[in-house]
Design a protein around this motif. Structure first.
Motif, PDB file in Angstrom:
ATOM      1  N   GLY A 154       0.814  -1.206   0.000  1.00 49.68           N
ATOM      2  CA  GLY A 154       0.000   0.000   0.000  1.00 49.68           C
ATOM      3  C   GLY A 154       0.844   1.251   0.000  1.00 49.68           C
ATOM      4  N   THR A 155       2.121   1.159  -0.446  1.00 48.21           N
ATOM      5  CA  THR A 155       3.022   2.290  -0.295  1.00 48.21           C
ATOM      6  C   THR A 155       3.673   2.712  -1.603  1.00 48.21           C
ATOM      7  N   ALA A 156       3.146   2.277  -2.752  1.00 46.86           N
ATOM      8  CA  ALA A 156       3.742   2.697  -4.007  1.00 46.86           C
ATOM      9  C   ALA A 156       3.706   4.212  -4.091  1.00 46.86           C
ATOM     10  N   PRO A 157       4.869   4.885  -4.244  1.00 48.41           N
ATOM     11  CA  PRO A 157       4.871   6.333  -4.183  1.00 48.41           C
ATOM     12  C   PRO A 157       4.101   6.977  -5.328  1.00 48.41           C
ATOM     13  N   LYS A 158       3.233   7.883  -4.999  1.00 45.01           N
ATOM     14  CA  LYS A 158       2.544   8.709  -5.987  1.00 45.01           C
ATOM     15  C   LYS A 158       3.141  10.111  -5.988  1.00 45.01           C
ATOM     16  N   THR A 159       4.280  10.234  -5.307  1.00 46.12           N
ATOM     17  CA  THR A 159       4.932  11.530  -5.159  1.00 46.12           C
ATOM     18  C   THR A 159       6.198  11.555  -6.004  1.00 46.12           C
ATOM     19  N   TRP A 160       6.489  12.706  -6.623  1.00 41.35           N
ATOM     20  CA  TRP A 160       7.676  12.821  -7.459  1.00 41.35           C
ATOM     21  C   TRP A 160       8.381  14.137  -7.157  1.00 41.35           C
ATOM     22  N   VAL A 161       9.672  14.167  -7.477  1.00 43.01           N
ATOM     23  CA  VAL A 161      10.455  15.393  -7.353  1.00 43.01           C
ATOM     24  C   VAL A 161      11.473  15.418  -8.481  1.00 43.01           C
ATOM     25  N   LYS A 162      11.665  16.616  -9.062  1.00 44.51           N
ATOM     26  CA  LYS A 162      12.646  16.802 -10.124  1.00 44.51           C
ATOM     27  C   LYS A 162      13.388  18.108  -9.895  1.00 44.51           C
ATOM     28  N   GLY A 163      14.559  18.202 -10.504  1.00 50.90           N
ATOM     29  CA  GLY A 163      15.327  19.431 -10.452  1.00 50.90           C
ATOM     30  C   GLY A 163      15.250  20.146 -11.782  1.00 50.90           C
ATOM     31  N   GLY A 164      15.582  21.434 -11.782  1.00 46.64           N
ATOM     32  CA  GLY A 164      15.553  22.192 -13.028  1.00 46.64           C
ATOM     33  C   GLY A 164      15.631  23.674 -12.776  1.00 46.64           C
ATOM     34  N   SER A 171      10.996  24.468 -16.436  1.00 48.25           N
ATOM     35  CA  SER A 171      11.571  23.272 -17.049  1.00 48.25           C
ATOM     36  C   SER A 171      12.144  22.401 -15.945  1.00 48.25           C
ATOM     37  N   TRP A 172      11.395  21.369 -15.565  1.00 49.04           N
ATOM     38  CA  TRP A 172      11.831  20.468 -14.514  1.00 49.04           C
ATOM     39  C   TRP A 172      12.151  19.137 -15.181  1.00 49.04           C
ATOM     40  N   THR A 173      13.425  18.919 -15.423  1.00 52.29           N
ATOM     41  CA  THR A 173      13.782  17.838 -16.329  1.00 52.29           C
ATOM     42  C   THR A 173      14.657  16.756 -15.732  1.00 52.29           C
ATOM     43  N   TRP A 174      15.498  17.066 -14.743  1.00 52.98           N
ATOM     44  CA  TRP A 174      16.512  16.091 -14.371  1.00 52.98           C
ATOM     45  C   TRP A 174      16.224  15.444 -13.017  1.00 52.98           C
ATOM     46  N   VAL A 184      23.252  26.331  -5.395  1.00 52.56           N
ATOM     47  CA  VAL A 184      21.856  26.436  -4.981  1.00 52.56           C
ATOM     48  C   VAL A 184      21.019  25.796  -6.078  1.00 52.56           C
ATOM     49  N   LEU A 185      20.392  24.690  -5.754  1.00 51.52           N
ATOM     50  CA  LEU A 185      19.598  23.953  -6.738  1.00 51.52           C
ATOM     51  C   LEU A 185      18.117  24.165  -6.475  1.00 51.52           C
ATOM     52  N   GLN A 186      17.368  24.214  -7.577  1.00 49.89           N
ATOM     53  CA  GLN A 186      15.919  24.376  -7.474  1.00 49.89           C
ATOM     54  C   GLN A 186      15.227  23.047  -7.765  1.00 49.89           C
ATOM     55  N   PHE A 187      14.122  22.826  -7.049  1.00 43.02           N
ATOM     56  CA  PHE A 187      13.379  21.579  -7.180  1.00 43.02           C
ATOM     57  C   PHE A 187      11.890  21.890  -7.288  1.00 43.02           C
ATOM     58  N   HIS A 188      11.170  20.922  -7.828  1.00 48.00           N
ATOM     59  CA  HIS A 188       9.729  21.028  -8.002  1.00 48.00           C
ATOM     60  C   HIS A 188       9.140  19.665  -7.644  1.00 48.00           C
TER      61      HIS A 188
END
Length: 563
Positions: A154-164, A171-174, A184-188
């Motif tokens: 019951g724990t399959a992640p539905k959450t994501w994070v990317k950098g960009g 543009s959140w690509t990597w 200083v890195l930005q995340f979404h």
């Protein structure tokens, strides 16, 4: 290319338990098993003391208890037998008060070879409740390094994070980046978890063997928000000689809530923010002298601590009965080292006993203790790793010599011997049910990530067994103090704690809350408390509370070159 010695170190990652967890049962299933198994031990103890000669099967709890009782000092047995005889002459209601709700089944349970099926069913429910309560951590613990995560538990992640970048069009690509210097890195981030109202980011340094050290955390904002991390606060200014790996994950949380109050002028109960799903797959950051260079390769010696000491440093009377004058307190117990079932070295126990006199009117009413129990850790290599340490402490008003402490230690060792193989089977069945197909499909990724599944399972079995034995030890303590020591009315309580140790590398140890001290590393001091009947159903009634200070320290640090 020569294989890195660090790859052979047991790779159990940070466990879903703290450095010294309280161990009282939380769920109904756990309480039911603790009462049932403790009742079985106590009923077998009374039968052995009273000389009840009933046929028992080899390997039964009754036979093991009888063998342990044969080691009790001869000069104590007459008094113990008198107390046992009086107890067995009691009414059914009196027996139920002492042995618990399963009184009528205890004799059969004790005489059965191995663990009786009815006790086995109760144990299975208790262990599964324990595992279910840590389901998110278990799934993350085994899958955190991988690019896929299980659609189970019951724990399959539905959450994501990317950098960009968010300059101009977002543009959140990597999900992977190599840096020659902190930036200083930005995340979404985003999530599909119901009830998610904000996110928390966590930054980890991935150590040899896959152990992750937590470096920092912060708010990621509402779902769909962007934020930044200044890696200059966490990474060294100059790149290391060997590339280092860091990961960032986001966990979705609910917001804290204040419930309505039905009392005028009084605030309602505050319900803290809670995770509503597992963390995201990681974003990976490699700190390397050459941007775009190779992934981290751990080479060279690894610093490990080869010694561990458990210190009990103080006993405090937090509340006391209305008595006049100094009061004497007798503290006894043991530390039990639990290794994997495959380890050729069995259980190690270190027992202790000491007495202090305290003036209840003193400020504070406490005395220093000087209890130190040492353990040799060696090198963190299977089959002797990972390890778990169970601490059991009892406090009585009168000196019982070493009888009660010795009997508690014997019963804890017996419990571990009987229950650990059963727990191993229950956990493997649980993991097969939840993760079997996933582990098979991702076997190579697990190897590449440095995760030794066998060691990971061994660590989960060992830590779970320690918690189960802790429940039983505390539940059985009041009857033990009454029968073996004859002092149930002078019993203040039994408290337990568990130290889960997946590895003893200096990098992992330093990630635990604590401080350096002249070449050693001391974990932050913890306090364990005992309150008699308010803690366990069959404990003696008294209106006091005893607190014992506990500190673990690691020492004798050496470099391990590998086998």
């Amino acid at each position: 290319m020569t294989r890195s010695p660090a790859r052979r170190i047991t790779s159990t990652r940070t466990p879903p338990h703290g450095p010294l967890d309280p161990t009282g049962p939380v769920f109904r299933e756990q309480r039911e098993f603790a009462a049932a198994f403790a009742g079985t031990l106590n009923r077998a103890t009374v039968a052995a003391a009273a000389g009840v000669d009933r046929p028992t099967q080899a390997g039964s709890i009754a036979a093991l208890v009888r063998e342990a009782y044969s080691r009790l000092a001869e000069d104590r047995r007459a008094a113990v037998r008198r107390r046992a005889d009086r107890l067995l002459a009691g009414t059914p209601d009196q027996l139920r008060d002492v042995f618990g709700p399963h009184t009528d089944r205890l004799e059969e349970w004790a005489g059965s070879a191995g663990l009786h099926p009815e006790l086995g069913a109760l144990l299975k429910s208790a262990v599964r409740a324990h595992l279910d309560s840590h389901a998110v951590e278990i799934a993350q613990d085994i899958t955190g390094h991988l690019s896929t995560t299980p659609e189970t538990l019951g724990t399959a992640p539905k959450t994501w994070v990317k950098g960009g970048t968010s300059n101009g069009d977002a543009s959140w690509t990597w999900t992977e980046i190599v840096l020659a210097a902190p930036a200083v890195l930005q995340f979404h981030w985003g999530t599909g978890e119901a009830g998610a109202e904000h996110g928390r980011w966590d930054l980890y340094h991935v150590q040899p063997g896959g152990v992750e050290v937590h470096l920092g955390k912060g708010l990621a904002g509402v779902p769909g928000a962007s934020w930044s991390i200044d890696l200059g606060q966490y990474l060294p200014a100059t790149p290391p000689q060997a590339p280092q790996k860091y990961v960032v994950r986001v966990t979705p949380y609910s917001d804290p809530v204040v419930l309505p109050s039905y009392v005028v002028g009084m605030a309602g109960k505050k319900v803290p923010a809670e995770p509503v799903g597992p963390a995201s797959k990681p974003v990976t950051i490699t700190h390397s002298a050459v941007a775009g260079g190779p992934p981290p390769e751990f080479t060279g010696p690894v610093a490990v601590y080869t010694g561990l000491t458990c210190h009990l440093d103080s006993l405090e009377v937090a509340a006391e009965q209305d008595e006049v004058g100094d009061e004497e307190f007798h503290l006894m117990g043991f530390v039990q080292e639990i290794r994997p079932l495959s380890s050729p070295k069995g259980t190690t126990q270190a027992e202790f006993a000491t007495s202090v006199t305290i003036d209840p009117d003193a400020k504070p009413p406490s005395k220093a203790l000087h209890v130190h129990e040492d353990f040799a850790l060696g090198f963190p290599v299977a089959p002797n790793w990972p390890r778990t340490y169970l601490l059991v402490v009892s406090v009585l008003e009168e000196d019982s010599g070493d009888a009660i402490g010795r009997w508690q230690a014997d019963m804890a060792e017996l419990s571990q011997e009987v229950l650990t193989p059963e727990i191993d089977g229950i956990i493997r069945e649980y993991l097969e049910e939840k993760l079997d197909e996933y582990l098979e499909k991702n076997a190579q990724q697990l190897v590449n990530a440095g995760i030794d599944v066998a060691s990971w399972i061994a660590g989960l079995v060992g830590s779970t067994a320690a918690f189960v034995v802790a429940w039983v030890a505390a539940a059985a303590a009041i009857v033990i103090s009454g029968i073996i020591g004859g002092m149930a009315d002078d019993y203040y309580g039994t408290a337990t704690g568990v130290l889960v140790l997946p590895t003893n590398t200096a990098q992992y140890v330093h990630s635990l809350p604590g401080q350096h001290d002249s070449g050693a590393y001391r974990l932050d001091r913890r306090v364990i408390e005992m309150r008699g009947m308010t803690q366990w159903p069959y404990a003696a009634a008294w209106d006091g509370a005893i607190r014992v200070g506990v500190r673990w320290s690691f020492h004798d640090k050496v470099d391990y070159e590998g086998a």
